[in-house]
Design an enzyme around this catalytic site. Structure first.
Site, PDB file in Angstrom:
ATOM      1  N   HIS A   1       0.803  -1.230   0.000  1.00  0.00           N
ATOM      2  CA  HIS A   1       0.000   0.000   0.000  1.00  0.00           C
ATOM      3  C   HIS A   1       0.830   1.271   0.000  1.00  0.00           C
ATOM      4  CE1 HIS A   1      -3.939  -1.919   0.957  1.00  0.00           C
ATOM      5  NE2 HIS A   1      -3.157  -2.835   1.510  1.00  0.00           N
TER       6      HIS A   1
ATOM      7  N   LYS B   1      -8.523  13.928   4.584  1.00  0.00           N
ATOM      8  CA  LYS B   1      -7.618  12.765   4.568  1.00  0.00           C
ATOM      9  C   LYS B   1      -6.624  12.961   5.695  1.00  0.00           C
ATOM     10  CE  LYS B   1      -6.533  13.861   0.230  1.00  0.00           C
ATOM     11  NZ  LYS B   1      -6.586  12.659  -0.588  1.00  0.00           N
ATOM     12  N   ARG B   2      -5.850  11.919   6.019  1.00  0.00           N
ATOM     13  CA  ARG B   2      -4.819  12.089   7.024  1.00  0.00           C
ATOM     14  C   ARG B   2      -3.893  13.237   6.624  1.00  0.00           C
ATOM     15  NH1 ARG B   2      -4.362   8.159  11.274  1.00  0.00           N
ATOM     16  NH2 ARG B   2      -2.494   9.356  11.784  1.00  0.00           N
TER      17      ARG B   2
ATOM     18  N   LYS C   1       0.673  14.554   0.963  1.00  0.00           N
ATOM     19  CA  LYS C   1      -0.707  14.797   0.513  1.00  0.00           C
ATOM     20  C   LYS C   1      -0.943  16.281   0.233  1.00  0.00           C
ATOM     21  CE  LYS C   1      -2.488  10.819   3.145  1.00  0.00           C
ATOM     22  NZ  LYS C   1      -3.106   9.887   2.186  1.00  0.00           N
TER      23      LYS C   1
ATOM     24  N   THR D   1      -8.503   6.501  -1.779  1.00  0.00           N
ATOM     25  CA  THR D   1      -9.851   5.948  -1.909  1.00  0.00           C
ATOM     26  C   THR D   1     -10.886   7.040  -1.661  1.00  0.00           C
ATOM     27  OG1 THR D   1      -9.524   5.164   0.355  1.00  0.00           O
ATOM     28  CG2 THR D   1      -9.417   3.519  -1.389  1.00  0.00           C
TER      29      THR D   1
ATOM     30  N   LYS E   1     -14.646   8.138  -3.348  1.00  0.00           N
ATOM     31  CA  LYS E   1     -15.879   8.444  -2.602  1.00  0.00           C
ATOM     32  C   LYS E   1     -16.447   9.788  -3.030  1.00  0.00           C
ATOM     33  CE  LYS E   1     -13.809   5.771   1.076  1.00  0.00           C
ATOM     34  NZ  LYS E   1     -12.902   5.840   2.239  1.00  0.00           N
TER      35      LYS E   1
HETATM   36  C1  F58 Z   1      -3.024   3.819   2.254  1.00  0.00           C
HETATM   37  N1  F58 Z   1      -2.090   3.434   3.257  1.00  0.00           N
HETATM   38  C2  F58 Z   1      -2.368   4.513   1.081  1.00  0.00           C
HETATM   39  N2  F58 Z   1      -1.512   3.054   5.453  1.00  0.00           N
HETATM   40  O1  F58 Z   1      -1.626   5.631   1.542  1.00  0.00           O
HETATM   41  C3  F58 Z   1      -3.460   4.957   0.118  1.00  0.00           C
HETATM   42  O2  F58 Z   1      -2.893   5.533  -1.016  1.00  0.00           O
HETATM   43  C4  F58 Z   1      -4.300   3.748  -0.288  1.00  0.00           C
HETATM   44  O3  F58 Z   1      -5.407   4.160  -1.026  1.00  0.00           O
HETATM   45  C5  F58 Z   1      -4.786   3.012   0.936  1.00  0.00           C
HETATM   46  O4  F58 Z   1      -3.708   2.659   1.776  1.00  0.00           O
HETATM   47  C6  F58 Z   1      -5.531   1.745   0.583  1.00  0.00           C
HETATM   48  O5  F58 Z   1      -4.791   0.979  -0.312  1.00  0.00           O
HETATM   49  C7  F58 Z   1      -2.431   3.513   4.563  1.00  0.00           C
HETATM   50  O6  F58 Z   1      -3.525   3.921   4.905  1.00  0.00           O
HETATM   51  C8  F58 Z   1      -1.630   3.102   6.799  1.00  0.00           C
HETATM   52  O7  F58 Z   1      -2.469   3.769   7.354  1.00  0.00           O
HETATM   53  C9  F58 Z   1      -0.648   2.260   7.598  1.00  0.00           C
HETATM   54  C10 F58 Z   1      -1.112   2.063   9.009  1.00  0.00           C
HETATM   55  C11 F58 Z   1      -0.111   1.283   9.829  1.00  0.00           C
HETATM   56  C12 F58 Z   1       1.236   1.896   9.812  1.00  0.00           C
HETATM   57  C13 F58 Z   1       1.712   2.093   8.422  1.00  0.00           C
HETATM   58  C14 F58 Z   1       0.727   2.868   7.552  1.00  0.00           C
END
Ligand code: F58
Length: 832
Positions: free
Chosen positions: A374, A565-566, A571, A673, A677
């Site tokens: 991811h 978003k985060r 970003k 994602t 949405k």
């Molecule tokens: C996200 N990763 C990607 N990781 O940043 C985003 O582009 C993608 O759409 C999404 O995954 C789904 O595929 C992400 O959310 C985390 O939050 C992890 C949590 C645990 C620690 C490392 C990052």
């Protein structure tokens, strides 16, 4: 098999009674029963939470029959089960979603109204299980919804965090974190299964020995043992009987430990032991990048993986199959590398505890796992110091070394003499300190590896995992992410969903490609007007919520420009802010400046330890303070930071957007994602060629998407050729004025230090190339402004966005996983 007659009497003699009765009378009766017998209340004395609990139990009763039948069916022969291993499941509230999937949403709302119950207030009462950080956790939840909807037998395995992602408050413009006590008032959706529990070991040492047949074996003598107890939540599909299982593990002390200490009179040690054990599932790490070196995090990962694999082996044994055929019954998907230790754990369980030989065990393991990556950020690839790893898991370390030894032998024979490649591909990073590379372990031990958008997969193949792609290209494929239209359209946007269904029927909900038919209505003026009206109503609703949460009044007829978003530098929320300041400057310079009124809405949490991200939140709020109070811009610019963006609030945000900000540096966002949405709900996107934006643009049509910015290749080559952000600052007057405005203390009561770290980082590093993209971004925003003035044209584009987003349903994504990776087929569940 248990059969049920019309009266609710099962053929096996079990009386399901009134509780599974879907009629209004039945629901009403069950609700009253729960209020009295479960909550212990007369209607008059019931609190809002009592009403919520009673309704939740009433709905859960409806799921049980389906749930039991689905689980029962998993145990029957020819069905392969998908195990989705994820450290995070960002589920969002269950109640409304289950009502929709059961098809009784309207009925329940009407009945509540007749009873004089404020159903919205009851829905609001539900605490969401925030067991995830962001996209990755929410994706897992969408995939569970789709797996059930597609009638695929599946189990989601994860961690039952006592405290999920923190609640965010804003104080004086800064983020303040508060613990998320989601279990405080009870959780009616889960069932504790104390009899389904496993022991998980940590630490200690290993010891070789010879077994009765003279074979070399190894035993692990652990230092510490913890018990994992299953908590199950039903996951119902949309209008089907399949009701899958989400099994989350809670850590508890092993009784024997407590007793031992207790018996020798050491009461405090017994209690300490308990507290120590329970720590493992206490709290979700709130970082959206991996936390390197945090022992508890590694313990969490192993804890849930070990419980889950032991559980699968138990289920497998019940079926009575040959262990060597395990992969024919379970397809295990690793949601990123957080559960990747599963590869070593399955090897250990097969070899040490089930007497299997190495090569058979390795074959089983490699045929069982799939790995989804991811991220493209190199710093986000998970690695653990060898000392820490070996200290906690001495046996796994040995197994990983052996996997590595065999693997590197293969690499050497495929690429003779290429020692650099061997070092690059090793499971152990020895380039400075020694680390276990979890992504390499996942690649070697899985039969399939996938990225989450076309661009992302290509960059994995060409860059991040290039050596692995060179050696085993057949393992790689792309699986572009998707989101569930049930939660993100039907539930979140009832107005639009009704309008759509009125035109094309409602089968689009499970078949969103049918939304294409909406294209036939873009020229229908009355339809466009209705569309516009629904969007306006959604904006009005969000305006109300914004006012309630922040005290800020916003105008629903202004352009709603939203970025939720985060918070992360890649970003580029701060690029958005730079544009806002540019507009502010233009108006200050020329009070007659012609600008379409806009409301900029931000939302998202920053990792508590992420200094820059927290400062960006402060910047947004500081600029908002000044701009929102300035009479010169009144009625033209408004800025809002919406606190505590989560799945529950998201419901009001996506449907209210005119413009969706997807402005990450190209090549950094794996997929995104939120972008999906927004667009599904008729927002237009301003975005870079990053992640799934590329495919969204292809689908909705380039004329219905505001594109700007460098491509991933251009970003890469600019970086290589020595990017000088300061030169952009010097040559772009507007950018210079924006930066100077921040540096001058204009937004910080004259304080020139507050935003200096941010500004300096941009001027002298600008890792994410905001300056390089600034001009193009401001220009694209100008096009947005122009386009919005023509409301007819805008509405057309909005309709076309929704109409063409069918591809981004998580149903499509899950179907692809089923077809290419898991090799599983639907197994419809019969109730009769
Ligand atoms: C996200 N990763 C990607 N990781 O940043 C985003 O582009 C993608 O759409 C999404 O995954 C789904 O595929 C992400 O959310 C985390 O939050 C992890 C949590 C645990 C620690 C490392 C990052």
């Amino acid at each position: 098999m248990v059969k049920k007659s019309k009266s609710g009497q099962s053929s096996a003699g079990v009386n399901f009674g009134s509780r599974a009765d879907l009629s209004i009378e039945g629901l009403r009766r069950t609700f009253r029963e729960h209020l009295y017998y479960t909550q212990g209340r007369f209607p008059d004395g019931a609190t809002r939470n009592d009403l919520y609990m009673a309704l939740a139990y009433t709905v859960r009763d409806q799921l049980l029959d389906r749930w039991i039948k689905t689980v029962e069916q998993m145990g029957r022969e020819d069905h392969k089960v998908v195990s989705y291993l994820s450290a995070e499941f960002l589920l969002g509230p269950h109640l409304e979603n289950n009502l929709i999937n059961l098809g009784i949403y309207q009925k329940v709302c009407r009945t509540a109204e007749e009873e004089g119950i404020d159903i919205q207030a009851i829905f609001d009462q539900e605490e969401e299980p925030g067991l995830g950080n962001g996209g990755l956790g929410r994706l897992a939840a969408c995939y569970l919804d789709s797996l059930a909807t597609l009638e695929i037998p599946a189990i989601g395995y994860g961690i039952r965090y006592e405290f999920g992602i923190f609640d965010q408050a804003i104080r004086d413009g800064w983020q303040v974190e508060r613990t998320d006590e989601w279990l405080r008032l009870g959780n009616p959706w889960e069932m504790a299964r104390p009899e389904i529990a496993y022991q998980v070991n940590f630490g200690g040492r290993t010891e070789p020995y010879e077994d009765d047949q003279g074979r070399y074996q190894v035993r692990w003598i652990p230092h510490r043992t913890v018990k994992g107890v299953a908590y199950d939540t039903p996951i119902l599909g949309y209008r089907v009987n399949t009701c899958n299982l989400l099994r989350l593990w809670k850590a508890e002390a092993v009784e024997s430990f407590e007793l031992e200490a207790f018996n020798v009179g050491d009461y405090y040690r017994a209690v300490d032991e308990k507290i120590y054990s329970e720590n493992i599932t206490k709290v979700l790490y709130p970082n959206d990048e991996p936390v390197q070196g945090k022992q508890l995090r590694l313990e969490q990962q192993y804890f849930f993986v070990s419980c889950s694999l032991q559980d699968m082996l138990r289920i497998y044994r019940l079926l009575g199959g040959e262990l060597s055929r395990f992969a024919s019954r379970f397809a295990i998907q690793l949601n990123d590398t957080h559960p990747a230790i599963a590869i070593a754990e399955l090897m250990r369980l097969l070899i040490d505890e089930n007497d299997m030989d190495w090569s058979t065990a390795w074959e089983v393991t490699c045929n069982t796992f799939g790995y989804t990556n991811h991220t493209l950020l190199p710093e986000a690839l998970e690695k653990w110091p060898v000392d820490l790893f070996a200290g906690l898991f001495p046996r796994h370390m040995e197994i990983i070394f052996e996997i590595n030894r065999r693997f590197l032998e293969e690499v050497s024979s495929r690429f003779p003499g290429d020692e650099e490649r061997v070092a690059r591909m090793s499971l152990i990073d020895e380039s400075g300190g020694r680390y276990v590379r979890m992504a390499h372990l996942a690649c070697v031990g899985s039969k399939a590896i996938n990225g989450v958008a076309e661009l992302h997969t290509r960059l994995l193949e060409e860059d991040v995992l290039r050596d692995f792609y060179d050696m085993m290209p057949e393992k790689f494929s792309n699986k572009t992410n998707g989101v569930t239209p049930r939660r993100f359209m039907v539930l979140s946007n009832p107005g639009l969903s009704r309008l759509i269904s009125g035109k094309i029927g409602d089968s689009w909900v499970s078949n969103p490609e049918e939304l294409k038919q909406l294209e036939n209505f873009v020229d229908d003026g009355a339809f466009r007007e209705e569309w516009h009206r629904v969007k306006f109503e959604n904006k009005r609703k969000l305006s109300g919520l914004i006012h309630a949460r922040t005290g800020i009044e916003v105008d629903p007829s202004s352009l709603f420009d939203i970025q939720v978003k985060r918070l992360h530098e890649y970003k580029r929320q701060h690029l958005n802010v730079l544009h806002i300041i540019a507009l502010y400057n233009r108006i200050k310079q020329d009070p007659a400046y012609d600008l379409c009124p806009r409301t900029f809405i931000f939302g998202g949490k920053a990792a508590p330890g992420y200094f820059m991200a927290k400062r960006i939140i402060k910047l947004i709020n500081s600029v908002a303070e000044v701009v929102n109070r300035d009479p010169d811009v009144a009625g033209r610019l408004k800025i809002v930071f919406f606190p505590d963006f989560n799945v529950k609030n998201a419901k009001f945000v996506y449907p209210a957007a005119d413009l969706s900000e997807q402005i990450s540096t190209a090549g950094k966002e794996a997929s995104g994602t939120g972008n999906m949405k927004f667009s599904m709900n008729g927002a237009l996107t301003i975005g870079t060629l990053d992640g799934a934006n590329v495919e969204i643009r292809e689908e909705v049509g380039v004329e219905n998407f505001f594109l700007f910015g460098l491509t991933a290749e251009e970003v890469c080559s600019l970086q290589k050729n020595g990017y000088q952000p300061f030169e952009y600052y010097q040559s772009n007057q507007e950018l210079q004025a924006v930066i100077d405005r921040i540096s001058s203390g204009h937004f910080s009561n004259g304080d020139q230090e507050l935003f200096k770290p941010l500004v300096d980082s941009l001027l002298f590093h600008d890792t994410f190339m905001l300056f390089a993209d600034f001009g193009a971004y401001v220009n694209a925003q100008k096009h947005v402004d122009q386009a919005y003035r023509d409301q007819e044209r805008w509405t057309r584009m909005s309709i076309l966005n929704t109409a063409r987003m069918g591809k981004f349903s998580s149903d499509r994504a899950v179907r692809e996983y089923c077809r290419d990776i898991w090799h599983v087929k639907p197994a419809p569940v019969a109730l009769e």
